[in-house]
Design an enzyme around this catalytic site. Structure first.
Site, PDB file in Angstrom:
ATOM      1  N   ASN A   1       4.973   4.526   8.975  1.00  0.00           N
ATOM      2  CA  ASN A   1       3.800   4.228   8.156  1.00  0.00           C
ATOM      3  C   ASN A   1       3.059   2.950   8.561  1.00  0.00           C
ATOM      4  O   ASN A   1       1.866   2.826   8.315  1.00  0.00           O
ATOM      5  CB  ASN A   1       4.256   4.120   6.690  1.00  0.00           C
ATOM      6  CG  ASN A   1       3.196   3.505   5.797  1.00  0.00           C
ATOM      7  OD1 ASN A   1       2.248   4.194   5.400  1.00  0.00           O
ATOM      8  ND2 ASN A   1       3.309   2.204   5.509  1.00  0.00           N
TER       9      ASN A   1
ATOM     10  N   ILE B   1      -7.766   5.998   0.583  1.00  0.00           N
ATOM     11  CA  ILE B   1      -6.826   5.735  -0.510  1.00  0.00           C
ATOM     12  C   ILE B   1      -6.907   4.230  -0.794  1.00  0.00           C
ATOM     13  O   ILE B   1      -6.877   3.429   0.142  1.00  0.00           O
ATOM     14  CB  ILE B   1      -5.374   6.082  -0.097  1.00  0.00           C
ATOM     15  CG1 ILE B   1      -5.273   7.467   0.565  1.00  0.00           C
ATOM     16  CG2 ILE B   1      -4.444   5.973  -1.296  1.00  0.00           C
ATOM     17  CD1 ILE B   1      -5.526   8.656  -0.291  1.00  0.00           C
TER      18      ILE B   1
ATOM     19  N   THR C   1      -5.965   0.896  -0.990  1.00  0.00           N
ATOM     20  CA  THR C   1      -4.873  -0.002  -0.592  1.00  0.00           C
ATOM     21  C   THR C   1      -5.514  -1.273  -0.040  1.00  0.00           C
ATOM     22  O   THR C   1      -6.713  -1.292   0.254  1.00  0.00           O
ATOM     23  CB  THR C   1      -4.001   0.606   0.529  1.00  0.00           C
ATOM     24  OG1 THR C   1      -4.792   0.705   1.715  1.00  0.00           O
ATOM     25  CG2 THR C   1      -3.445   1.973   0.167  1.00  0.00           C
TER      26      THR C   1
ATOM     27  N   LYS D   1      -4.447   6.902  16.039  1.00  0.00           N
ATOM     28  CA  LYS D   1      -4.129   7.975  15.085  1.00  0.00           C
ATOM     29  C   LYS D   1      -4.195   9.346  15.748  1.00  0.00           C
ATOM     30  O   LYS D   1      -3.474  10.275  15.361  1.00  0.00           O
ATOM     31  CB  LYS D   1      -5.064   7.899  13.873  1.00  0.00           C
ATOM     32  CG  LYS D   1      -4.867   6.634  13.026  1.00  0.00           C
ATOM     33  CD  LYS D   1      -3.432   6.449  12.587  1.00  0.00           C
ATOM     34  CE  LYS D   1      -3.257   5.386  11.524  1.00  0.00           C
ATOM     35  NZ  LYS D   1      -1.842   5.145  11.196  1.00  0.00           N
TER      36      LYS D   1
ATOM     37  N   GLY E   1       0.779  -1.237   0.000  1.00  0.00           N
ATOM     38  CA  GLY E   1       0.000   0.000   0.000  1.00  0.00           C
ATOM     39  C   GLY E   1       0.811   1.287   0.000  1.00  0.00           C
ATOM     40  O   GLY E   1       1.685   1.513  -0.847  1.00  0.00           O
TER      41      GLY E   1
ATOM     42  N   TYR F   1      -8.459   2.261  16.358  1.00  0.00           N
ATOM     43  CA  TYR F   1      -7.675   2.857  15.268  1.00  0.00           C
ATOM     44  C   TYR F   1      -7.626   4.381  15.426  1.00  0.00           C
ATOM     45  O   TYR F   1      -6.558   4.995  15.340  1.00  0.00           O
ATOM     46  CB  TYR F   1      -8.340   2.467  13.937  1.00  0.00           C
ATOM     47  CG  TYR F   1      -7.662   2.984  12.705  1.00  0.00           C
ATOM     48  CD1 TYR F   1      -6.624   2.269  12.114  1.00  0.00           C
ATOM     49  CD2 TYR F   1      -8.065   4.180  12.107  1.00  0.00           C
ATOM     50  CE1 TYR F   1      -6.000   2.747  10.969  1.00  0.00           C
ATOM     51  CE2 TYR F   1      -7.454   4.661  10.972  1.00  0.00           C
ATOM     52  CZ  TYR F   1      -6.416   3.944  10.399  1.00  0.00           C
ATOM     53  OH  TYR F   1      -5.803   4.412   9.267  1.00  0.00           O
TER      54      TYR F   1
HETATM   55  P1  NAD Z   1      -1.618  -1.812   4.078  1.00  0.00           P
HETATM   56  O1  NAD Z   1      -2.371  -2.831   4.869  1.00  0.00           O
HETATM   57  O2  NAD Z   1      -1.612  -1.895   2.607  1.00  0.00           O
HETATM   58  O3  NAD Z   1      -0.114  -1.728   4.604  1.00  0.00           O
HETATM   59  C1  NAD Z   1       0.212  -1.789   5.950  1.00  0.00           C
HETATM   60  C2  NAD Z   1       1.570  -2.446   6.095  1.00  0.00           C
HETATM   61  O4  NAD Z   1       1.948  -2.441   7.481  1.00  0.00           O
HETATM   62  C3  NAD Z   1       1.592  -3.911   5.646  1.00  0.00           C
HETATM   63  O5  NAD Z   1       2.655  -4.129   4.739  1.00  0.00           O
HETATM   64  C4  NAD Z   1       1.782  -4.688   6.932  1.00  0.00           C
HETATM   65  O6  NAD Z   1       2.534  -5.895   6.771  1.00  0.00           O
HETATM   66  C5  NAD Z   1       2.559  -3.694   7.774  1.00  0.00           C
HETATM   67  N1  NAD Z   1       2.476  -3.981   9.205  1.00  0.00           N
HETATM   68  C6  NAD Z   1       1.413  -4.403   9.937  1.00  0.00           C
HETATM   69  N2  NAD Z   1       1.775  -4.611  11.214  1.00  0.00           N
HETATM   70  C7  NAD Z   1       3.096  -4.291  11.299  1.00  0.00           C
HETATM   71  C8  NAD Z   1       4.050  -4.291  12.356  1.00  0.00           C
HETATM   72  N3  NAD Z   1       3.704  -4.677  13.603  1.00  0.00           N
HETATM   73  N4  NAD Z   1       5.308  -3.890  12.097  1.00  0.00           N
HETATM   74  C9  NAD Z   1       5.671  -3.520  10.837  1.00  0.00           C
HETATM   75  N5  NAD Z   1       4.834  -3.536   9.801  1.00  0.00           N
HETATM   76  C10 NAD Z   1       3.545  -3.908  10.030  1.00  0.00           C
HETATM   77  O7  NAD Z   1      -2.246  -0.407   4.556  1.00  0.00           O
HETATM   78  P2  NAD Z   1      -2.102   1.079   4.000  1.00  0.00           P
HETATM   79  O8  NAD Z   1      -3.460   1.557   3.620  1.00  0.00           O
HETATM   80  O9  NAD Z   1      -0.993   1.183   3.034  1.00  0.00           O
HETATM   81  O10 NAD Z   1      -1.742   1.861   5.338  1.00  0.00           O
HETATM   82  C11 NAD Z   1      -0.461   2.431   5.596  1.00  0.00           C
HETATM   83  C12 NAD Z   1      -0.648   3.483   6.693  1.00  0.00           C
HETATM   84  O11 NAD Z   1      -1.516   4.528   6.239  1.00  0.00           O
HETATM   85  C13 NAD Z   1      -1.277   2.935   7.970  1.00  0.00           C
HETATM   86  O12 NAD Z   1      -0.674   3.519   9.111  1.00  0.00           O
HETATM   87  C14 NAD Z   1      -2.715   3.370   7.838  1.00  0.00           C
HETATM   88  O13 NAD Z   1      -3.378   3.465   9.084  1.00  0.00           O
HETATM   89  C15 NAD Z   1      -2.545   4.726   7.173  1.00  0.00           C
HETATM   90  N6  NAD Z   1      -3.751   5.201   6.519  1.00  0.00           N
HETATM   91  C16 NAD Z   1      -4.199   4.645   5.372  1.00  0.00           C
HETATM   92  C17 NAD Z   1      -5.340   5.147   4.787  1.00  0.00           C
HETATM   93  C18 NAD Z   1      -5.865   4.623   3.498  1.00  0.00           C
HETATM   94  O14 NAD Z   1      -6.851   5.188   3.011  1.00  0.00           O
HETATM   95  N7  NAD Z   1      -5.279   3.607   2.903  1.00  0.00           N
HETATM   96  C19 NAD Z   1      -6.049   6.195   5.381  1.00  0.00           C
HETATM   97  C20 NAD Z   1      -5.576   6.717   6.553  1.00  0.00           C
HETATM   98  C21 NAD Z   1      -4.406   6.232   7.110  1.00  0.00           C
END
Ligand code: NAD
Length: 252
Positions: free
Chosen positions: A87, A187, A189, A156, A17, A152
């Site tokens: 991240n 987003i 992902t 955050k 992601g 969550y």
């Molecule tokens: P994703 O699930 O695609 O990626 C998350 C990654 O974190 C994965 O590769 C997973 O293996 C890794 N992970 C999980 N636990 C872990 C740990 N204990 N140590 C190390 N790595 C670990 O999710 P994403 O959407 O790419 O999210 C990335 C960040 O962005 C997150 O913090 C998420 O909360 C934040 N976020 C995403 C969105 C969105 O719309 N996608 C919105 C707000 C915030």
């Protein structure tokens, strides 16, 4: 010259992601990227695909031991750290009534403890070099009242507040370190697809102005991360940058 040419950047949770997109964009702009994830195979695949001398490390961000080990490796190999993108994250769809203490602690161990430990152990190494930029991935969940993202949102919100505390501390102590939080919303992902129960439906997002409700692409966030990592954003610290196509500012 890339926009982050010569910088050493660590991105956590970078096997998927947003972290994978951030890593690729930083590498394209000239950074050497340390791609870490609890899922080592995923991190390795990303490091191989982005090139630019990127390396992959196994790294559970909830473990202080592993943070220390990762920082030691970075110091031995590169002698500096210029950019930290905190991240890594997980999502739990449950309101306060359905959230067990165990699950609450699990979510916070990754996203609250993980961000705390990252900053605590990165700052000394940044100070040995030319300072740095810390980019903490928060969420619109820190700004709005989502019933089903209780734990969550708690994590955050902590990320948002810790960011401002560190930004001011760095200035008070005379460190050349900036610290900002990024607040994405919707987003496309794997995390969002899982939360919404739509595994494997990522679409191509057209360029240009997007209609309200259109999901964003990981590259939209990566562009902001590159800007915050670069010296172009030298006057920005302690800020919360919302990247959600206007969702949080609409009164209707
Ligand atoms: P994703 O699930 O695609 O990626 C998350 C990654 O974190 C994965 O590769 C997973 O293996 C890794 N992970 C999980 N636990 C872990 C740990 N204990 N140590 C190390 N790595 C670990 O999710 P994403 O959407 O790419 O999210 C990335 C960040 O962005 C997150 O913090 C998420 O909360 C934040 N976020 C995403 C969105 C969105 O719309 N996608 C919105 C707000 C915030």
């Amino acid at each position: 010259m890339g926009r982050v040419q010569g910088k050493v950047a660590l991105v956590t949770g970078a096997g998927s992601g947003l972290g994978a997109a951030d890593s690729a964009a930083l590498a394209r702009e000239g950074a050497t990227v340390i791609v870490t994830d609890v899922n080592l195979a995923a991190a390795q695949a990303v490091a191989e695909s982005i090139g630019g001398g990127a390396i992959a490390l196994a790294h559970d961000v909830s473990s202080e031991e592993q943070w220390i080990a990762v920082m030691t490796q970075i110091e031995q190999r590169f002698g500096r750290l210029d950019v930290l993108v905190n991240n890594a994250g997980v999502v739990l769809s449950a309101d306060v009534e359905d959230t067990s203490l165990e699950k609450f602690r699990w979510v916070n161990s990754i996203m609250t403890d993980g961000v705390f430990l990252g900053m605590k152990h990165a700052i000394p190494l940044m100070n040995k070099g030319d300072g740095g930029s810390i980019i903490n991935m928060s969420s619109v969940g820190a700004l709005l009242g989502y019933p089903i993202f209780f734990a969550y949102s708690a994590a955050k919100g902590a990320v948002r507040a810790m960011t401002k505390s560190v930004a001011v501390m760095a200035q008070v102590k005379g460190y050349k370190i900036r610290c900002n939080s990024v607040h994405p919303g919707a987003i496309e992902t794997p995390m969002v697809q899982e939360a919404e129960g739509r595994i494997g439906e990522a679409k191509d997002i057209p360029a240009g102005v997007l209609p309200f409700g259109t999901p964003g692409h990981p590259d939209d966030v990566a562009a902001l991360v590159v800007f915050l990592a670069s010296d172009e954003s030298r006057f920005i610290t302690g800020a919360e940058l919302v990247i959600d196509n206007g969702v949080t500012i609409r009164p209707f």
